[in-house]
Enzyme design. Structure first.
Site, mmCIF file in Angstrom:
data_model
loop_
_atom_site.group_PDB
_atom_site.id
_atom_site.type_symbol
_atom_site.label_atom_id
_atom_site.label_comp_id
_atom_site.label_asym_id
_atom_site.label_seq_id
_atom_site.Cartn_x
_atom_site.Cartn_y
_atom_site.Cartn_z
ATOM 1 N N TRP A 76 -2.846 -5.658 6.606
ATOM 2 C CA TRP A 76 -4.300 -5.189 6.919
ATOM 3 C C TRP A 76 -5.512 -6.230 6.384
ATOM 4 O O TRP A 76 -6.251 -6.629 7.091
ATOM 5 C CB TRP A 76 -4.783 -4.228 6.388
ATOM 6 C CG TRP A 76 -4.122 -3.045 7.440
ATOM 7 C CD1 TRP A 76 -3.198 -1.881 6.962
ATOM 8 C CD2 TRP A 76 -4.218 -2.462 8.652
ATOM 9 N NE1 TRP A 76 -3.051 -1.182 7.879
ATOM 10 C CE2 TRP A 76 -3.564 -1.588 8.975
ATOM 11 C CE3 TRP A 76 -5.229 -3.291 9.539
ATOM 12 C CZ2 TRP A 76 -3.561 -0.949 10.318
ATOM 13 C CZ3 TRP A 76 -5.210 -2.456 10.787
ATOM 14 C CH2 TRP A 76 -4.326 -1.517 11.289
ATOM 15 N N LYS A 89 -6.232 8.927 7.110
ATOM 16 C CA LYS A 89 -5.211 8.914 6.276
ATOM 17 C C LYS A 89 -5.447 10.108 5.098
ATOM 18 O O LYS A 89 -4.377 10.722 4.817
ATOM 19 C CB LYS A 89 -4.987 7.620 5.688
ATOM 20 C CG LYS A 89 -4.170 6.719 6.671
ATOM 21 C CD LYS A 89 -4.926 5.614 6.947
ATOM 22 C CE LYS A 89 -4.057 4.702 8.134
ATOM 23 N NZ LYS A 89 -4.684 3.565 8.418
ATOM 24 N N ASP A 117 -11.278 -2.604 1.428
ATOM 25 C CA ASP A 117 -10.620 -1.484 2.238
ATOM 26 C C ASP A 117 -9.862 -0.389 1.685
ATOM 27 O O ASP A 117 -8.992 -0.790 1.115
ATOM 28 C CB ASP A 117 -10.005 -2.414 3.321
ATOM 29 C CG ASP A 117 -9.357 -1.660 4.433
ATOM 30 O OD1 ASP A 117 -9.503 -0.313 4.256
ATOM 31 O OD2 ASP A 117 -8.618 -1.999 5.192
HETATM 32 C C1 PLP Z 1 -5.058 2.303 8.922
HETATM 33 C C2 PLP Z 1 -5.748 1.059 8.406
HETATM 34 C C3 PLP Z 1 -6.650 0.363 9.017
HETATM 35 C C4 PLP Z 1 -7.098 0.527 10.249
HETATM 36 O O1 PLP Z 1 -7.725 1.597 10.638
HETATM 37 P P1 PLP Z 1 -8.095 1.797 12.221
HETATM 38 O O2 PLP Z 1 -8.952 3.068 12.024
HETATM 39 O O3 PLP Z 1 -6.758 2.095 13.000
HETATM 40 O O4 PLP Z 1 -8.939 0.736 12.695
HETATM 41 C C5 PLP Z 1 -7.592 -0.770 8.205
HETATM 42 N N1 PLP Z 1 -7.000 -0.895 6.905
HETATM 43 C C6 PLP Z 1 -6.016 0.053 6.406
HETATM 44 C C7 PLP Z 1 -5.596 -0.260 5.003
HETATM 45 C C8 PLP Z 1 -5.310 0.966 6.905
HETATM 46 O O5 PLP Z 1 -4.471 1.519 6.403
#
Ligand code: PLP
Length: 368
Positions: free
Chosen positions: A105, A197, A173
């Site tokens: 990511w 998540k 993030d």
């Molecule tokens: C799932 C995830 C994303 C992407 O998210 P989307 O909503 O699918 O764009 C970005 N960073 C991390 C750490 C993730 O787990």
């Protein structure tokens, strides 16, 4: 062992949500608070939605102890959209930014950022799944911000400390580990997380941003991505994903009822320790390829049948797991193997059942 339990969902996202919350949503779906209408049929400017919007913000503030000089925004465009939004809001000051690339990511985020300015790699991407020691980092003098991913969902690598940036705004993030541990928000410029998540359904992204960083968006930044604009309009500048925010608010209530982020952190510790112990004590039948100092408490990848994994055994493992209603354990297509995601709605009990299955599977298929 039988499969009397309901489905055990170890998926990486969208992921398991608390059953209680889903039942609540079901019960009030056709008539929200006796209105005779569903919440999803109501205006985002109705008093009902306004109450939900404000309560969700208040809960984030309370659960994460967010200081008063931070705004809480609900945005769209997913985590990926946020990778761009961050650049369009913050990169203008110097035209460059520092990226800590520790997995999939953060690597995608760095590529996205290169569209907007100069991207400095703080260290070369590690060859093993690990986090290089901070003394090897090369932070640049001129970065507008430092970006990192606190928990790499695909790779299973998690920070257990806050990166030191010498005063440069830190952007995190936390899509896959928000609300799984206490965070000192005051150390960050921005924290963002897709809800799907740990805290809700897909569709909404939580952004926590320090006030002084607002108001610097590039003139090409779409209004829907301009943090200052969203903030000024309390996240209802245009139609938000009302259903997602509504469910997220209920998940946040649930976290609070369970004992808050401290309880989620305790559970995360218990769940991950239970699983890592089963891996460690398997005589190399199960192998986790991540360096021990940065193993994720949330997304745990491992191989079956030795360090390189045995494809046939791994297929068998997934098949047998499904017979016991344990789902979505397949590793990300880019890394293979198995991955168990242990988000907030997954209980310690769920993980014990998984480990019990793993031990039985090893007895049957492991070296005698
Ligand atoms: C799932 C995830 C994303 C992407 O998210 P989307 O909503 O699918 O764009 C970005 N960073 C991390 C750490 C993730 O787990």
């Amino acid at each position: 062992m039988g499969s009397s339990h309901s489905a055990l969902n170890f998926g990486a996202g969208p992921a398991k949500l608390p059953r209680e919350v889903l039942t609540e949503v079901q019960n009030e779906f056709l008539s929200y608070k006796d209105s005779g209408m569903s919440l999803i049929e109501m205006s985002h400017r109705s008093k009902e939605y306004e109450a939900i919007n404000n309560s969700a913000q208040q809960l984030v503030r309370e659960l994460l102890d967010v200081p008063p000089n931070y705004k809480i925004l609900f945005m769209q465009g997913g985590g990926l959209g946020c990778f761009s939004a961050i650049c369009m809001n913050l990169m203008g000051r110097t035209g460059e930014a520092d990226y800590l690339v520790t997995g999939t990511w953060s690597s995608i985020a760095a590529k996205e950022a290169a569209k907007y300015g100069k991207v400095n790699m703080v260290f070369p991407r590690p060859e093993t799944r690990s986090i290089p020691h901070p003394r090897t980092w090369k932070l640049s003098e001129n970065a507008s911000f430092v970006f990192y991913c606190d928990n790499e969902t695909v790779d299973g690598v998690e920070f257990n400390y806050v990166p030191e940036t010498r005063g440069v705004p830190l952007v995190a993030d936390m899509s896959s580990n928000i609300m799984t541990k206490k965070v000192d928000v005051s150390k960050y410029g921005i924290i963002f997380a897709g809800a799907q998540k740990n805290i809700g359904p897909s569709g909404v992204v939580l952004v926590i941003v320090r006030e002084d960083l607002l108001g610097n968006a590039s003139k090409y930044c779409p209004t829907v991505f301009d943090f200052a604009h969203i903030s000024k309009n309390n996240s209802v500048h245009h139609t938000p994903t009302t259903f997602s925010v509504y469910v997220m608010e209920k998940v946040l209530q649930w976290i609070k009822r369970c004992g808050g982020v401290d309880k989620m952190a305790q559970n995360s510790y218990d769940k991950s320790t239970t699983l890592y112990n089963a891996i460690t004590n398997s005589n190399n039948f199960y192998v986790c390829p991540i360096e021990e100092s940065c193993r994720s408490r949330i997304n745990i990848p491992f191989r079956v049948g030795g360090a390189n994994g045995d494809d046939a055994l791994e297929s068998k493992f997934l098949e047998e797991a499904e017979k016991l209603r344990m789902y979505q354990l397949k590793g990300h297509r880019s890394v293979g193997g198995i991955r168990a995601s242990l988000y907030n709605a997954t209980s310690v009990e769920d993980v014990k059942l998984l480990v019990q299955f793993m031990e039985e599977f090893r007895k049957q298929h492991g070296p005698k």
